[in-house]
Design an enzyme around this catalytic site. Structure first.
Site, PDB file in Angstrom:
ATOM      1  N   GLY A   8       0.818  -1.199   0.000  1.00  0.00           N
ATOM      2  CA  GLY A   8       0.000   0.000   0.000  1.00  0.00           C
ATOM      3  C   GLY A   8       0.850   1.246   0.000  1.00  0.00           C
ATOM      4  O   GLY A   8       2.072   1.195  -0.196  1.00  0.00           O
ATOM      5  N   ARG A  11       2.308   0.836   4.023  1.00  0.00           N
ATOM      6  CA  ARG A  11       2.881  -0.404   4.546  1.00  0.00           C
ATOM      7  C   ARG A  11       2.958  -1.477   3.472  1.00  0.00           C
ATOM      8  O   ARG A  11       2.188  -1.473   2.507  1.00  0.00           O
ATOM      9  CB  ARG A  11       2.033  -0.948   5.698  1.00  0.00           C
ATOM     10  CG  ARG A  11       1.905  -0.037   6.896  1.00  0.00           C
ATOM     11  CD  ARG A  11       1.157  -0.742   8.020  1.00  0.00           C
ATOM     12  NE  ARG A  11      -0.178  -1.159   7.624  1.00  0.00           N
ATOM     13  CZ  ARG A  11      -0.952  -1.995   8.305  1.00  0.00           C
ATOM     14  NH1 ARG A  11      -0.496  -2.517   9.444  1.00  0.00           N
ATOM     15  NH2 ARG A  11      -2.153  -2.308   7.896  1.00  0.00           N
ATOM     16  N   LYS A  13       2.518  -5.478   3.540  1.00  0.00           N
ATOM     17  CA  LYS A  13       2.114  -6.620   4.349  1.00  0.00           C
ATOM     18  C   LYS A  13       2.505  -7.894   3.622  1.00  0.00           C
ATOM     19  O   LYS A  13       2.204  -8.063   2.433  1.00  0.00           O
ATOM     20  CB  LYS A  13       0.607  -6.589   4.624  1.00  0.00           C
ATOM     21  CG  LYS A  13       0.175  -5.427   5.516  1.00  0.00           C
ATOM     22  CD  LYS A  13      -1.319  -5.437   5.777  1.00  0.00           C
ATOM     23  CE  LYS A  13      -1.724  -6.567   6.674  1.00  0.00           C
ATOM     24  NZ  LYS A  13      -3.171  -6.520   7.015  1.00  0.00           N
ATOM     25  N   ASP A 103      -6.235  -3.320  -4.587  1.00  0.00           N
ATOM     26  CA  ASP A 103      -6.529  -3.643  -3.186  1.00  0.00           C
ATOM     27  C   ASP A 103      -8.030  -3.701  -2.946  1.00  0.00           C
ATOM     28  O   ASP A 103      -8.528  -4.598  -2.244  1.00  0.00           O
ATOM     29  CB  ASP A 103      -5.864  -2.641  -2.247  1.00  0.00           C
ATOM     30  CG  ASP A 103      -6.222  -1.192  -2.546  1.00  0.00           C
ATOM     31  OD1 ASP A 103      -6.717  -0.888  -3.660  1.00  0.00           O
ATOM     32  OD2 ASP A 103      -5.989  -0.338  -1.667  1.00  0.00           O
ATOM     33  N   ARG A 104      -8.773  -2.776  -3.547  1.00  0.00           N
ATOM     34  CA  ARG A 104     -10.225  -2.797  -3.421  1.00  0.00           C
ATOM     35  C   ARG A 104     -10.802  -4.030  -4.112  1.00  0.00           C
ATOM     36  O   ARG A 104     -11.720  -4.681  -3.585  1.00  0.00           O
ATOM     37  CB  ARG A 104     -10.827  -1.525  -4.019  1.00  0.00           C
ATOM     38  CG  ARG A 104     -10.448  -0.247  -3.265  1.00  0.00           C
ATOM     39  CD  ARG A 104     -10.823   1.000  -4.055  1.00  0.00           C
ATOM     40  NE  ARG A 104     -12.270   1.100  -4.267  1.00  0.00           N
ATOM     41  CZ  ARG A 104     -12.828   1.923  -5.152  1.00  0.00           C
ATOM     42  NH1 ARG A 104     -12.054   2.707  -5.914  1.00  0.00           N
ATOM     43  NH2 ARG A 104     -14.137   1.978  -5.280  1.00  0.00           N
ATOM     44  N   THR A 125      -4.256   5.252   3.767  1.00  0.00           N
ATOM     45  CA  THR A 125      -4.031   6.635   3.371  1.00  0.00           C
ATOM     46  C   THR A 125      -5.358   7.261   2.951  1.00  0.00           C
ATOM     47  O   THR A 125      -5.678   8.393   3.305  1.00  0.00           O
ATOM     48  CB  THR A 125      -3.021   6.700   2.215  1.00  0.00           C
ATOM     49  OG1 THR A 125      -1.799   6.095   2.640  1.00  0.00           O
ATOM     50  CG2 THR A 125      -2.766   8.130   1.799  1.00  0.00           C
TER      51      THR A 125
END
Length: 252
Positions: A8, A11, A13, A103-104, A125
């Site tokens: 992201g 971060r 992960k 990501d969505r 964010t």
């Protein structure tokens, strides 16, 4: 060994992908605003050799390239997830799939796999909201600044306003508390309004999933909200499983 990577804007992960398709314990590495060599941090957190790395990134091109370079030294193959118009029972609302952040997209896959209609809220964010019904149809979503970004933006324009701190109150009697209350309150109002509209549109109340670094701050003030910190990694695991079953050369 197969590993999952969710990159992201703040971060990275990382989590192992088990043979049964489940996601192992995740490690989060900060890369925004910190004096951190992400490549060195990855070297400390990851095994020396990885068979396949599955990467989902919404970070800037330079950060993404840095992670890809770090992975290339230890991975036999790297597969990068990309948003698809229809995938794993989910059909997204966007006419141009590439415009929906991966990501969505992955969070929607995971929410749908859990069953039933869902309103998926990511708080990083940005604050993102996406609605998917029980049949896998994505009804679209919303994007707004997260409470953290609101505070940072206010501080950037008015340095006397603290970028963090304060406690939530409906009507605060202190500037820091008022900032926390206003920024968190704006996010809460958007989520609550979206949930009400989702209920009106679907004729039922969808599950509300919260994920992302800022989710914990809002969970206690959203009755019925479900914490889902690994939702993007869950969706990435489903992407990986579909790729392994796909005939022909793997997507990368």
């Amino acid at each position: 060994m197969h590993w999952l990577f969710d990159l992201g804007n703040t971060r990275l992960k990382c989590a192992p992908l088990h043979a049964d398709g489940s996601v192992g314990e995740a490690v989060a590495l900060e890369h925004h605003g910190a004096e951190l060599d992400l490549g060195s941090a990855m070297a400390r957190a990851l095994p020396a050799r990885i068979e396949v790395a599955y990467l989902a990134s919404v970070a800037s091109p330079d950060v993404t390239v840095g992670v890809l370079d770090a992975l290339s030294t230890r991975c036999r193959r790297i597969s990068r997830a990309r948003t698809q118009s229809t995938f794993d029972g989910v059909t997204i609302a966007y006419a141009r799939p590439e415009k929906l952040g991966v990501d969505r997209f992955l969070a929607l896959l995971a929410a749908h796999a859990r069953g039933g209609a869902a309103l998926v809220c990511g708080i990083g964010t940005a604050l993102t909201l996406d609605l998917v019904d029980g049949g896998g149809r994505h009804h679209g979503g919303r994007i707004a600044p997260s409470p953290t970004l609101m505070r940072e933006s206010l501080h950037g324009r008015a340095r006397q306003l603290a970028p963090h701190g304060g406690a939530y109150a409906v009507f605060a009697a202190d500037t820091e508390d008022a900032l926390a209350s206003g920024c968190d309150g704006a996010a809460l109002a958007l989520v609550e309004h979206s949930l009400a509209e989702a209920r009106r549109r679907l004729g039922e109340t969808p599950r509300l999933y919260l994920h992302g670094g800022g989710a914990e701050d809002l969970l206690g003030r959203l009755p019925g909200a479900l914490p889902a910190p690994g939702l993007v990694l869950e969706g990435l695991a489903r992407w990986a499983a579909a790729e392994l079953e796909r005939p022909g050369p793997p997507v990368s």
